[in-house]
Design a protein around this motif. Structure first.
Motif, mmCIF file in Angstrom:
data_model
loop_
_atom_site.group_PDB
_atom_site.id
_atom_site.type_symbol
_atom_site.label_atom_id
_atom_site.label_comp_id
_atom_site.label_asym_id
_atom_site.label_seq_id
_atom_site.Cartn_x
_atom_site.Cartn_y
_atom_site.Cartn_z
ATOM 1 N N SER A 141 0.832 9.020 -4.799
ATOM 2 C CA SER A 141 1.168 10.351 -5.285
ATOM 3 C C SER A 141 2.234 10.228 -6.371
ATOM 4 C CB SER A 141 1.705 11.190 -4.124
ATOM 5 O OG SER A 141 2.283 12.366 -4.594
ATOM 6 N N SER A 142 2.124 11.013 -7.405
ATOM 7 C CA SER A 142 3.099 10.977 -8.498
ATOM 8 C C SER A 142 4.484 11.371 -8.004
ATOM 9 C CB SER A 142 2.682 11.924 -9.621
ATOM 10 O OG SER A 142 1.454 11.522 -10.159
ATOM 11 N N PHE A 143 4.519 12.335 -7.098
ATOM 12 C CA PHE A 143 5.800 12.782 -6.554
ATOM 13 C C PHE A 143 6.486 11.665 -5.775
ATOM 14 C CE2 PHE A 143 8.234 14.679 -3.041
ATOM 15 C CZ PHE A 143 9.200 15.329 -3.792
ATOM 16 N N VAL A 144 5.733 10.954 -4.959
ATOM 17 C CA VAL A 144 6.284 9.847 -4.177
ATOM 18 C C VAL A 144 6.750 8.731 -5.104
ATOM 19 C CG1 VAL A 144 5.739 8.067 -2.463
ATOM 20 C CG2 VAL A 144 4.918 10.398 -2.137
ATOM 21 N N PHE A 145 5.980 8.470 -6.149
ATOM 22 C CA PHE A 145 6.333 7.439 -7.117
ATOM 23 C C PHE A 145 7.647 7.785 -7.830
ATOM 24 C CE2 PHE A 145 5.514 5.210 -11.249
ATOM 25 C CZ PHE A 145 5.563 3.929 -10.731
ATOM 26 N N LEU A 146 7.782 9.009 -8.287
ATOM 27 C CA LEU A 146 9.017 9.436 -8.955
ATOM 28 C C LEU A 146 10.196 9.473 -7.983
ATOM 29 C CD1 LEU A 146 7.689 12.213 -11.340
ATOM 30 C CD2 LEU A 146 8.398 9.893 -11.923
ATOM 31 N N LEU A 147 9.943 9.860 -6.747
ATOM 32 C CA LEU A 147 10.987 9.862 -5.735
ATOM 33 C C LEU A 147 11.463 8.432 -5.434
ATOM 34 C CD1 LEU A 147 12.512 11.859 -3.921
ATOM 35 C CD2 LEU A 147 10.816 11.414 -2.162
ATOM 36 N N ALA A 148 10.541 7.499 -5.408
ATOM 37 C CA ALA A 148 10.901 6.094 -5.194
ATOM 38 C C ALA A 148 11.736 5.565 -6.354
ATOM 39 C CB ALA A 148 9.645 5.251 -5.017
ATOM 40 N N ILE A 149 11.371 5.909 -7.576
ATOM 41 C CA ILE A 149 12.145 5.476 -8.743
ATOM 42 C C ILE A 149 13.535 6.088 -8.707
ATOM 43 C CG2 ILE A 149 12.326 5.720 -11.249
ATOM 44 C CD1 ILE A 149 9.299 5.267 -11.338
ATOM 45 N N LEU A 150 13.633 7.339 -8.331
ATOM 46 C CA LEU A 150 14.933 7.992 -8.212
ATOM 47 C C LEU A 150 15.770 7.321 -7.124
ATOM 48 C CD1 LEU A 150 16.352 10.403 -9.542
ATOM 49 C CD2 LEU A 150 15.587 11.783 -7.622
#
Length: 108
Positions: A62-71
C-alpha cells in the motif's frame, strides 16, 4: 598539555552539554538524511530496474504503508543521529577531562 581547541571544547561542552542533548539541529540533519534515504528508495522502486520486485511492490504494498515506513525510518534516523552526536561529544569530553587530570597530576 592540551591544545587550545581541546580546552575550548572542554569549556563549550561543560556549558552546553544539556542543551545539545535536546537540540533540534542534529535532529534535522538526521531527519533530512532519512528523507534522502526514503526518496532514493522510492526512486529505486519506481524506476523499474527490477521488474519482478516492482510487480510485487505494486501488488502487495500500500502506498500509505510505504510512506509511513519511510517517515518512520526518517524519524528513527533523526533520533539516532542526534543521540550518536551527543554520545560522541560526551565521550570526547570525558577523555579530554581524564587526560587533563592525568597531566595535572604529572605536573605536581
Amino acid at each position: 598539555m592540551l591544545t587550545k581547541e581541546e580546552l575550548d571544547f572542554l569549556d563549550y561542552w561543560e556549558k552546553n552539554s544539556l542543551q545539545q542533548k535536546h537540540s533540534t539541529r542534529p535532529f534535522m540533519i538526521g531527519l533530512s538524511a532519512g528523507f534522502v534515504l526514503g526518496i532514493s528508495l522510492i526512486a529505486v522502486v519506481f524506476s523499474g530496474w527490477y521488474e519482478r520486485a516492482n510487480m510485487v511492490a505494486n501488488s502487495r504494498l500500500s502506498s500509505f504503508v510505504f510512506l509511513l515506513a519511510i517517515l518512520g525510518i526518517s524519524f528513527f534516523m533523526a533520533f539516532m543521529y542526534r543521540k550518536f552526536r551527543w554520545e560522541t561529544n560526551e565521550q570526547r569530553y570525558r577523555e579530554l577531562l581524564a587526560r587533563k587530570k592525568t597531566l595535572e597530576k604529572k605536573e605536581v
